[in-house]
Design an enzyme around this catalytic site. Structure first.
Site, PDB file in Angstrom:
ATOM      1  CD  GLN A 127      39.033  60.252  44.425  1.00 34.14           C
ATOM      2  OE1 GLN A 127      38.966  61.404  44.827  1.00 34.14           O
ATOM      3  NE2 GLN A 127      37.993  59.606  43.973  1.00 34.14           N
ATOM      4  CE1 TYR A 177      40.385  48.804  38.288  1.00 36.13           C
ATOM      5  CE2 TYR A 177      40.311  48.068  40.568  1.00 36.13           C
ATOM      6  CZ  TYR A 177      40.871  48.856  39.580  1.00 36.13           C
ATOM      7  OH  TYR A 177      41.899  49.688  39.890  1.00 36.13           O
ATOM      8  CB  SER A 189      43.284  57.667  38.202  1.00 36.51           C
ATOM      9  OG  SER A 189      42.384  56.670  38.584  1.00 36.51           O
ATOM     10  CG  ASP A 230      44.143  56.053  41.209  1.00 40.60           C
ATOM     11  OD1 ASP A 230      44.902  55.358  40.521  1.00 40.60           O
ATOM     12  OD2 ASP A 230      42.910  55.918  41.194  1.00 40.60           O
ATOM     13  NE  ARG A 236      41.920  53.040  40.311  1.00 40.63           N
ATOM     14  CZ  ARG A 236      41.847  52.914  39.013  1.00 40.63           C
ATOM     15  NH1 ARG A 236      41.052  52.033  38.479  1.00 40.63           N
ATOM     16  NH2 ARG A 236      42.567  53.673  38.228  1.00 40.63           N
TER      17      ARG A 236
HETATM   18  P1  NAD Z   1      40.181  49.586  33.686  1.00 38.72           P
HETATM   19  O1  NAD Z   1      41.375  50.217  33.045  1.00 38.72           O
HETATM   20  O2  NAD Z   1      40.371  48.355  34.481  1.00 38.72           O
HETATM   21  O3  NAD Z   1      39.111  49.268  32.517  1.00 38.72           O
HETATM   22  C1  NAD Z   1      38.707  50.265  31.611  1.00 38.72           C
HETATM   23  C2  NAD Z   1      37.228  50.114  31.314  1.00 38.72           C
HETATM   24  O4  NAD Z   1      37.010  48.954  30.513  1.00 38.72           O
HETATM   25  C3  NAD Z   1      36.320  49.958  32.532  1.00 38.72           C
HETATM   26  O5  NAD Z   1      35.373  51.006  32.541  1.00 38.72           O
HETATM   27  C4  NAD Z   1      35.673  48.605  32.332  1.00 38.72           C
HETATM   28  O6  NAD Z   1      34.337  48.559  32.786  1.00 38.72           O
HETATM   29  C5  NAD Z   1      35.726  48.462  30.826  1.00 38.72           C
HETATM   30  N1  NAD Z   1      35.559  47.068  30.350  1.00 38.72           N
HETATM   31  C6  NAD Z   1      36.066  45.927  30.841  1.00 38.72           C
HETATM   32  N2  NAD Z   1      35.675  44.868  30.118  1.00 38.72           N
HETATM   33  C7  NAD Z   1      34.905  45.361  29.104  1.00 38.72           C
HETATM   34  C8  NAD Z   1      34.224  44.766  28.037  1.00 38.72           C
HETATM   35  N3  NAD Z   1      34.244  43.458  27.839  1.00 38.72           N
HETATM   36  N4  NAD Z   1      33.544  45.576  27.204  1.00 38.72           N
HETATM   37  C9  NAD Z   1      33.530  46.920  27.391  1.00 38.72           C
HETATM   38  N5  NAD Z   1      34.147  47.540  28.392  1.00 38.72           N
HETATM   39  C10 NAD Z   1      34.830  46.769  29.249  1.00 38.72           C
HETATM   40  O7  NAD Z   1      39.343  50.620  34.551  1.00 38.72           O
HETATM   41  P2  NAD Z   1      39.763  51.999  35.223  1.00 38.72           P
HETATM   42  O8  NAD Z   1      39.677  53.072  34.216  1.00 38.72           O
HETATM   43  O9  NAD Z   1      41.066  51.819  35.913  1.00 38.72           O
HETATM   44  O10 NAD Z   1      38.605  52.239  36.297  1.00 38.72           O
HETATM   45  C11 NAD Z   1      37.765  51.211  36.803  1.00 38.72           C
HETATM   46  C12 NAD Z   1      36.758  51.803  37.759  1.00 38.72           C
HETATM   47  O11 NAD Z   1      37.350  52.284  38.926  1.00 38.72           O
HETATM   48  C13 NAD Z   1      35.978  52.966  37.203  1.00 38.72           C
HETATM   49  O12 NAD Z   1      34.644  52.865  37.651  1.00 38.72           O
HETATM   50  C14 NAD Z   1      36.546  54.149  37.847  1.00 38.72           C
HETATM   51  O13 NAD Z   1      35.632  55.225  37.937  1.00 38.72           O
HETATM   52  C15 NAD Z   1      36.853  53.568  39.201  1.00 38.72           C
HETATM   53  N6  NAD Z   1      37.879  54.369  39.853  1.00 38.72           N
HETATM   54  C16 NAD Z   1      37.692  54.739  41.164  1.00 38.72           C
HETATM   55  C17 NAD Z   1      38.652  55.524  41.788  1.00 38.72           C
HETATM   56  C18 NAD Z   1      38.495  55.941  43.216  1.00 38.72           C
HETATM   57  O14 NAD Z   1      37.449  55.775  43.781  1.00 38.72           O
HETATM   58  N7  NAD Z   1      39.531  56.461  43.820  1.00 38.72           N
HETATM   59  C19 NAD Z   1      39.769  55.905  41.114  1.00 38.72           C
HETATM   60  C20 NAD Z   1      39.936  55.509  39.799  1.00 38.72           C
HETATM   61  C21 NAD Z   1      38.979  54.727  39.179  1.00 38.72           C
END
Ligand code: NAD
Length: 380
Positions: free
Chosen positions: A133, A235, A139, A136, A128
């Site tokens: 991006q 994460y 996403s 990904d 990530r």
């Molecule tokens: P994910 O599917 O692993 O998790 C989904 C969400 O669940 C996350 O926001 C996490 O904080 C939340 N979560 C976990 N445990 C929890 C709990 N006990 N209670 C409530 N919420 C909880 O996450 P994702 O959607 O794949 O993305 C994770 C992070 O990565 C995000 O910040 C996203 O913005 C970032 N991201 C960055 C890039 C990049 O830079 N290229 C791309 C995609 C995502």
């Protein structure tokens, strides 16, 4: 190099790994592309469209898997389970596969890929980082899931989402609670807002507050430091017992007023956290709908039945595990863009090669030349 696009064999999988538009880009780059007859049909991409962009249509699954140098898939290859084909047995030693491979939960598959000398590139493991991006796939598919989750909820709710003031009376807006404001959660917030709901969202990572609020939703959370909430990769971390008890208390206080809950909370490599116990679910209004996007990973709600839409305790519990498969045209288009961008990146100027010094390639390479090579998959 010959790229093979098979029809997906997993029941209910309607997506295709590569659509005709991407075939064009790959053929221009010098790849040869073969496509199984009807591979894109369920996603509404026809044989004729693939041929027009330079692909060769081959009649059977065996012919694609058996002759491609690199197989491009959505679902991990089957190994004969559930009456499906043994796709690994059909592939050649020395070939490769780019697909979701679920490497952390499918040790059997990773081992078999290594034994059969098939190089495995896992789409879940795209780093990530900004320059990856556009590759990904987690996403892109989470975007589809977040959107579709809200539409499913609206469809199962016996109430309106938007507020109405009509001659027949005033209808208050639906109240939507989103648990987990990552990629899927943010898309769910945006979609529910567009439909006119009042939305609040809970996440343990304080960093998402701004994003939630910029979409017009209210952010709720527990007192937690940035370091305790998330790792260096962005994460979520698993919470301590004490913090988990606090989050359950907060969520419990919100549930009695919610018409819809969209739960998306995940901690990579672990079972999804339980955020709605059976007792908490019982406090919800009759007719409320919970869409549990963590269903495949054990579920955020104790009552979720993975793969099912169930009615329990006066609630509708949606635990479907492949929401992108319900919108295959655009889900495939986005996944195809991700896969195409990865291949064009790996091909560089000199043609496709596995450059293990490249962080994107090293990040996704699970097996290589008969060995399990990913550092996170080495025996402890
Ligand atoms: P994910 O599917 O692993 O998790 C989904 C969400 O669940 C996350 O926001 C996490 O904080 C939340 N979560 C976990 N445990 C929890 C709990 N006990 N209670 C409530 N919420 C909880 O996450 P994702 O959607 O794949 O993305 C994770 C992070 O990565 C995000 O910040 C996203 O913005 C970032 N991201 C960055 C890039 C990049 O830079 N290229 C791309 C995609 C995502």
């Amino acid at each position: 190099m010959k790229l093979g696009i098979p029809k997906e064999s997993v029941r209910g999988e309607t997506r295709v790994s590569v659509i005709p538009e991407t075939v064009k880009r790959l053929v221009e780059k010098g790849f040869e592309v073969i496509v199984e007859d009807g591979a894109g049909a369920a996603a509404l991409y026809t044989n004729q469209e693939y041929s027009a962009q330079g692909a060769t249509i081959v009649p059977t699954h065996e012919a694609v898997l058996g002759t491609a140098d690199l197989v491009l898939k959505v679902q991990p290859p089957l190994m004969g389970e559930n009456g499906g084909p043994d796709e690994l047995a059909l592939m050649r030693a020395g070939s490769g596969i780019v697909s979701f491979l679920q490497p952390f939960s499918r040790a059997d598959l990773v081992r078999s890929l290594a034994e059969k000398k098939i190089d495995g590139f896992s789409m879940e493991l795209i780093p990530r980082i900004s320059r990856a991006q556009n590759m990904d796939a987690l996403s892109s598919q989470a975007t589809v899931s977040g959107y579709k989750a809200v539409l499913l909820a609206a469809d199962h709710l016996t109430r309106f989402f938007p507020m109405f003031m009509t001659a027949a009376g005033t209808i208050p807006p639906a109240r939507v609670l989103v648990l987990g404001a990552g990629v899927a959660g943010l898309q769910a917030i945006a979609t529910a807002k567009r439909l006119g709901a009042v939305v609040e969202a809970f996440d343990t990572r304080p960093v998402v507050k701004g994003e939630v609020e910029s979409l017009g939703a209210r952010f709720i959370s527990i007192e937690i430091s940035h370091e305790a909430a998330q790792d260096a990769g962005g994460y979520a971390k698993e919470l301590s017992k004490d913090q988990h008890a606090k989050e359950l208390e907060l969520i419990a206080s919100r549930l009695p007023r919610a018409d819809v809950v969209i739960s998306t909370a995940n901690v990579p490599g672990q079972k999804a956290p339980v955020l709605i116990t059976a007792a908490m679910a019982r406090s919800m209004r009759p007719g409320a709908v919970i869409v549990d996007l963590a269903a495949e990973n054990g579920g955020n709600c104790e009552l979720t039945e993975p793969g099912q839409i169930a009615q329990k305790e006066g609630l509708t519990l949606i635990g479907l595990t492949n929401l992108p498969g319900l919108m295959p045209t655009h889900a495939s288009q986005m996944y195809s863009k991700n896969v195409g961008n990865l291949l064009l990146h790996m091909a560089g100027k000199e043609g496709f090669k596995v450059d293990r010094a490249d962080p994107i390639t090293a990040g996704i390479l699970v097996t290589y030349q008969g060995q399990v090579v990913h550092p996170a998959l080495q025996p402890k």
